[in-house]
Enzyme design. Structure first.
Site, PDB file in Angstrom:
ATOM      1  N   LEU A  41      14.738   6.007-113.553  1.00  0.00           N
ATOM      2  CA  LEU A  41      14.789   5.382-112.235  1.00  0.00           C
ATOM      3  C   LEU A  41      13.477   5.527-111.478  1.00  0.00           C
ATOM      4  CD1 LEU A  41      18.312   6.676-111.135  1.00  0.00           C
ATOM      5  CD2 LEU A  41      17.757   4.376-111.944  1.00  0.00           C
ATOM      6  N   LYS A  66       2.823  12.664-119.931  1.00  0.00           N
ATOM      7  CA  LYS A  66       3.854  11.639-119.779  1.00  0.00           C
ATOM      8  C   LYS A  66       3.615  10.829-118.505  1.00  0.00           C
ATOM      9  CE  LYS A  66       7.434  14.070-122.385  1.00  0.00           C
ATOM     10  NZ  LYS A  66       8.779  14.705-122.346  1.00  0.00           N
ATOM     11  N   ASP A  90       6.263  21.036-110.686  1.00  0.00           N
ATOM     12  CA  ASP A  90       7.369  21.598-111.460  1.00  0.00           C
ATOM     13  C   ASP A  90       8.378  22.145-110.460  1.00  0.00           C
ATOM     14  OD1 ASP A  90       9.142  22.929-113.067  1.00  0.00           O
ATOM     15  OD2 ASP A  90       7.634  24.095-114.158  1.00  0.00           O
ATOM     16  N   ASN A 116      13.487  11.852-106.481  1.00  0.00           N
ATOM     17  CA  ASN A 116      14.264  11.349-107.613  1.00  0.00           C
ATOM     18  C   ASN A 116      14.464  12.389-108.708  1.00  0.00           C
ATOM     19  OD1 ASN A 116      15.122   9.236-109.748  1.00  0.00           O
ATOM     20  ND2 ASN A 116      13.192  10.030-110.565  1.00  0.00           N
ATOM     21  N   SER A 171      20.985  10.413-105.108  1.00  0.00           N
ATOM     22  CA  SER A 171      22.240  11.152-105.181  1.00  0.00           C
ATOM     23  C   SER A 171      23.094  10.640-106.334  1.00  0.00           C
ATOM     24  CB  SER A 171      22.974  11.035-103.842  1.00  0.00           C
ATOM     25  OG  SER A 171      24.137  11.834-103.838  1.00  0.00           O
ATOM     26  N   TYR A 204      26.153  19.891-111.641  1.00  0.00           N
ATOM     27  CA  TYR A 204      25.314  18.768-111.204  1.00  0.00           C
ATOM     28  C   TYR A 204      25.954  18.055-110.015  1.00  0.00           C
ATOM     29  CZ  TYR A 204      23.080  14.159-111.233  1.00  0.00           C
ATOM     30  OH  TYR A 204      22.431  13.000-110.865  1.00  0.00           O
ATOM     31  N   LYS A 208      24.725  17.616-106.019  1.00  0.00           N
ATOM     32  CA  LYS A 208      24.592  16.346-105.321  1.00  0.00           C
ATOM     33  C   LYS A 208      25.378  16.342-104.012  1.00  0.00           C
ATOM     34  CE  LYS A 208      21.691  14.618-108.053  1.00  0.00           C
ATOM     35  NZ  LYS A 208      20.332  14.256-107.593  1.00  0.00           N
TER      36      LYS A 208
END
EC number: 1.1.1.-
Length: 314
Positions: A41, A66, A90, A116, A171, A204, A208
């Site tokens: 994303l 990357k 990081d 993000n 989120s 997780y 959120k």
């Protein structure tokens, strides 16, 4: 009375099949920072920002190699050079977060921050004295936001306030599914670092939910400040095909594979929600949670006085 689980599933399926408009809002001259901008994303949102005439798009990434590959991908697809920069951060390392914020203080301006970057894992691990998911998704994310706010609130040289700066926290609809048992603890963050109490299968989603509480609390405080206003909102991109599940056990990924193939949006489609949230510079979305370009209230079942305690602990 409506069944909350049925209501959630109904919204989920309806959302996944809704068509999201291709972003066309102008970000001309804007300076934008995207954490986790090298993949998924974040990468696709950054690609849109470049296409929509941003002056500078900073990919804040853990792996610089990357990040450079992502920069090259954006430049090749947009045919725009000299806009994308790659900075290192990081989120498992507080000093790295502080270093990024210090570097950002030298920017001429900072208009948009898209928070993000995040992790999803069912493996228990401590980073310092905090469980890793909470450290990355909550503590370091909001430490960075708080550290960047002074730069975002600066006036320009002529003393005029530019377009209202925006902070977008990425989120998840999963925040509605977590039991968040730790909310009953006397000290919530102490409970979150206690392995004996941890349900990592929902950690997780818990992270959120805490993000949403902090978005609302911080937005309320910012709205009362006498400093230039900043819009802080949260957005759910829906179920998307990204690398978020890379730390999920292989068996679980195989079991969810058919669901992902049928229902999940690709990363570009999901990123449209991030761009839409970042374009909301009129203050209407301040403190709000967005899904499919719509504003929604927070999960009422968890919005107890403990939410205030959670924010106070932070």
């Amino acid at each position: 009375m409506a069944n909350p689980e049925r209501s959630y599933l109904s919204r989920f399926f309806s959302s996944q099949f809704s068509k999201l408009p291709y972003p066309s809002q102008s970000f001309k001259d804007a300076v934008i920072l995207v954490t986790g901008g090298n993949t998924g994303l974040g990468l696709e949102a950054a690609r849109h920002f470049v296409r929509l005439q941003a002056a500078t798009v900073i990919l804040a990434v853990r792996d610089l190699k990357k990040g450079e590959q992502a920069k090259l991908s954006i430049e090749e697809s947009t045919k725009v050079q000299g806009v994308v920069e790659v900075w290192q951060v990081d989120l498992e390392d507080v000093r790295s977060v502080q270093s990024l914020a210090a570097k950002a203080s030298s920017l001429p301006r900072l208009d948009v921050v898209v928070a993000n970057a995040g992790i999803s894992t069912n493996k228990w691990a401590l980073v310092g004295d905090m469980e890793r998911t909470i450290q990355v998704n909550v503590l370091s994310t909001f430490l960075l936001i708080l550290a960047l706010l002074p730069k975002m609130q600066e006036q320009d040289i002529e003393g005029q306030i530019r377009a209202r700066p925006r902070v977008v926290v990425v989120s998840s609809e999963g925040h509605e599914t977590t039991a968040f048992a730790e909310r009953k603890a006397a000290r919530i963050f102490d409970a979150l670092r206690d392995q004996r109490q941890a349900n990592m299968d929902e950690r997780y989603d818990t992270s959120k939910l805490i993000q949403l509480y902090l978005v609302r609390a911080l937005a309320e405080r910012l709205s009362r400040s006498d400093k230039p206003p900043v819009t802080l909102n949260a957005v759910s991109p829906g179920l998307c095909k990204t690398g978020l599940l890379r730390e999920t056990p292989l068996v679980a990924r195989l079991l969810t594979g058919p669901v992902m193939a049928i229902l999940a949006r690709n990363a570009e489609e999901g990123s449209r929600t991030l761009v839409h949230a970042a374009a909301a510079n009129d203050g209407e979305t301040n403190g709000k949670y967005l899904r499919d370009y719509l504003q929604r209230l927070y999960a009422a079942k968890k919005a107890t006085p403990r939410r205030r305690d959670c924010c106070r602990s932070f």
